[in-house]
Structure formats: C-alpha cells, structure tokens
Design a protein around this motif. Sequence first.
Motif, short mmCIF file in Angstrom:
data_model
loop_
_atom_site.label_atom_id
_atom_site.label_comp_id
_atom_site.label_asym_id
_atom_site.label_seq_id
_atom_site.Cartn_x
_atom_site.Cartn_y
_atom_site.Cartn_z
N LEU A 1 0.88 -1.04 -0.02
CA LEU A 1 -0.11 -0.26 0.00
C LEU A 1 0.91 1.36 -0.06
CD1 LEU A 1 -2.77 -1.28 2.47
CD2 LEU A 1 -2.72 -1.17 -0.11
N GLY A 2 2.06 1.14 -0.35
CA GLY A 2 2.77 2.39 -0.40
C GLY A 2 2.68 3.18 -1.70
N ARG A 3 3.52 4.16 -2.10
CA ARG A 3 3.29 5.05 -3.22
C ARG A 3 4.39 4.58 -4.20
NH1 ARG A 3 0.29 9.98 -1.82
NH2 ARG A 3 1.28 10.85 -3.51
N ARG A 4 5.42 3.88 -3.83
CA ARG A 4 6.39 3.71 -4.67
C ARG A 4 6.75 2.09 -5.00
NH1 ARG A 4 11.91 5.97 -4.13
NH2 ARG A 4 12.62 4.35 -3.23
N ALA A 5 7.43 1.80 -6.32
CA ALA A 5 7.60 0.40 -6.51
C ALA A 5 8.75 0.66 -7.21
CB ALA A 5 6.44 -0.32 -7.13
N CYS A 6 9.57 -0.76 -7.08
CA CYS A 6 10.68 -0.92 -8.23
C CYS A 6 10.33 -1.53 -9.25
CB CYS A 6 11.85 -1.83 -7.37
SG CYS A 6 13.29 -2.09 -8.31
N VAL A 7 10.44 -1.22 -10.45
CA VAL A 7 10.05 -1.70 -11.71
C VAL A 7 11.36 -2.51 -12.23
CG1 VAL A 7 10.25 0.43 -13.20
CG2 VAL A 7 8.72 -1.46 -13.80
N TRP A 8 10.95 -3.68 -12.84
CA TRP A 8 12.13 -4.37 -13.41
C TRP A 8 11.96 -5.14 -14.69
CZ3 TRP A 8 12.28 -9.77 -13.52
CH2 TRP A 8 11.33 -10.38 -12.54
N LEU A 9 12.75 -5.37 -15.24
CA LEU A 9 12.84 -6.09 -16.90
C LEU A 9 14.18 -6.92 -17.06
CD1 LEU A 9 11.55 -6.40 -19.62
CD2 LEU A 9 12.50 -4.03 -20.06
N LEU A 10 13.80 -7.91 -17.48
CA LEU A 10 15.00 -8.67 -17.99
C LEU A 10 14.64 -9.42 -19.18
CD1 LEU A 10 16.50 -10.17 -14.85
CD2 LEU A 10 17.64 -8.53 -16.33
N THR A 11 15.60 -9.31 -20.22
CA THR A 11 15.14 -9.79 -21.68
C THR A 11 16.14 -10.76 -22.18
OG1 THR A 11 16.59 -8.08 -22.62
CG2 THR A 11 14.31 -7.35 -22.51
N GLY A 12 15.35 -11.72 -23.01
CA GLY A 12 16.06 -12.74 -23.77
C GLY A 12 16.20 -12.36 -25.19
N LYS A 13 16.72 -13.16 -25.84
CA LYS A 13 17.25 -13.17 -27.29
C LYS A 13 15.92 -13.09 -28.37
CE LYS A 13 21.40 -15.20 -26.71
NZ LYS A 13 22.17 -16.62 -26.69
N GLY A 14 14.85 -13.46 -27.79
CA GLY A 14 13.52 -13.36 -28.42
C GLY A 14 12.85 -12.00 -28.75
N GLN B 1 -1.08 2.52 -10.33
CA GLN B 1 -1.23 2.04 -9.10
C GLN B 1 -0.17 2.55 -8.10
OE1 GLN B 1 0.05 -2.18 -10.24
NE2 GLN B 1 -1.97 -2.84 -9.16
N TYR B 2 0.82 3.07 -8.73
CA TYR B 2 1.81 3.78 -7.88
C TYR B 2 2.26 5.14 -8.47
CZ TYR B 2 2.38 -0.89 -5.88
OH TYR B 2 2.34 -2.18 -5.64
N ASP B 3 2.58 6.07 -7.78
CA ASP B 3 2.82 7.45 -8.08
C ASP B 3 4.36 7.44 -8.59
OD1 ASP B 3 0.59 8.26 -7.03
OD2 ASP B 3 1.54 9.01 -5.01
N GLU B 4 5.38 6.60 -8.08
CA GLU B 4 6.63 6.62 -8.93
C GLU B 4 7.23 5.18 -8.85
OE1 GLU B 4 9.82 9.39 -7.11
OE2 GLU B 4 10.51 7.20 -6.43
N LEU B 5 7.77 4.75 -9.88
CA LEU B 5 8.27 3.55 -10.26
C LEU B 5 9.91 3.73 -10.29
CD1 LEU B 5 5.94 2.21 -12.95
CD2 LEU B 5 5.98 1.98 -10.34
N TYR B 6 10.86 2.95 -9.92
CA TYR B 6 12.14 3.49 -9.93
C TYR B 6 13.05 2.06 -10.17
CZ TYR B 6 12.73 1.47 -5.52
OH TYR B 6 12.60 0.60 -4.28
N ASN B 7 14.18 2.33 -10.58
CA ASN B 7 15.24 1.33 -10.43
C ASN B 7 16.64 1.80 -10.89
OD1 ASN B 7 16.62 -1.43 -10.13
ND2 ASN B 7 14.76 -2.40 -11.18
N TYR B 8 17.48 0.98 -11.00
CA TYR B 8 18.92 1.32 -11.58
C TYR B 8 19.15 0.47 -12.74
CZ TYR B 8 19.43 3.24 -7.08
OH TYR B 8 19.38 4.14 -5.83
N ALA B 9 19.96 1.20 -13.70
CA ALA B 9 20.37 0.62 -14.83
C ALA B 9 21.95 0.74 -15.20
CB ALA B 9 19.84 1.12 -16.08
N ASP B 10 22.46 -0.27 -15.67
CA ASP B 10 23.91 -0.52 -15.85
C ASP B 10 24.40 0.62 -16.92
OD1 ASP B 10 26.43 -1.15 -16.70
OD2 ASP B 10 26.19 -3.32 -16.36
N GLU B 11 25.37 1.34 -16.65
CA GLU B 11 25.75 2.64 -17.31
C GLU B 11 26.31 1.86 -18.72
OE1 GLU B 11 28.29 5.55 -16.18
OE2 GLU B 11 29.91 4.06 -15.80
#
Length: 161
Positions: A79-92, A114-124
């Motif tokens: 029931l918070g306002r933030r969530a970590c959004v993540w994604l990993l991909t395959g060759k498809g 559902q959430y005011d803010e989504l966040y994560n970190y990406a490899d530069e």
Amino acid sequence: MDVLYQQNYCRLRAPLPHDWALLAQELRPADRAELAASHPGQDPQELLARFGARSSGCWVLEYRARPAAVFGLAPDVWLGRRACVWLLTGKGVERIPKLFFRTARALLQRALGQYDELYNYADERYPAALRFVRRLGGRFDGTFYRTPCAKFLRFTFRRNS
C-alpha cells in the motif's frame, strides 16, 4: 493461466515455474552482464525466481512458446506509493521489437495507475537500456551506486498529475 493478451506468436501471461530456467538460458548478453555486475556470483535462474517471488505483479512476454522477457513490479511496502520496476530480456525480443516496446509501455502505464513513482537502476555500460528507459519517459536523476565492475544509474517514472 492468467493471459493478458495473445497476438500471433506472442502472448503476455503470468510466469510459470519453468520460465526462470528458460529465460536464464536465453538472456541477452547485456542483461546477463548487468545481472552479474549487480549480483556477483549469483545464478541468473535463481535471481529471476527470487525477483518474481518478490514482485506483486510479474508478467512474461512469450514469443513462439519461449519467454522473451519478464516484467516485474516490487512495491517498497504494501500500500505504498513507490515500487521498483524491473525487466530482463532474452534474445526473443530482438524478433519482436515493436511489440516488446508497446508491451513495456502498456505495463508501465498500468503500474503507474497503481503507484505514483516507479524506480530502479540501469547499468551505464548498457546504452540500449538507457535509451529504452528514456524512450519510455524515465528520468535519470544523477544518483548512482557502484559495484566492483559497473556503475548503476538511478531512474524514475512518475505518474502524470
């Protein structure tokens, strides 16, 4: 099985137990490198399963009966306002770039409902991921963390108010 949509050779559905092993085998090299840098010495299959278990929402984009990508949403607190959004991909995903982007955008909008803010970190070191985040409307705020072999840049998506 929970299927959000099905189109030609693709469908978006809830994950199945065997998806983690299949996607771990087919991770794109940059995704594999990002996982190795952010979680040194850990097995990709185990990480995928752990990320999925921690998520309040998790969806697999399947292409020709194989997982091409997995999208997840892990709230900071229930029931918070933030969530970590993540994604990993395959060759498809390389075979379905437009559908992949449309799917990511639709799931992002759903999550921002559902959430005011989504966040994560990406490899530069992964320019395609940085472009992808920007193209979806994400912002990099200058915050980062370093591991022994990579620098990860913080990004956020915010609900339009």
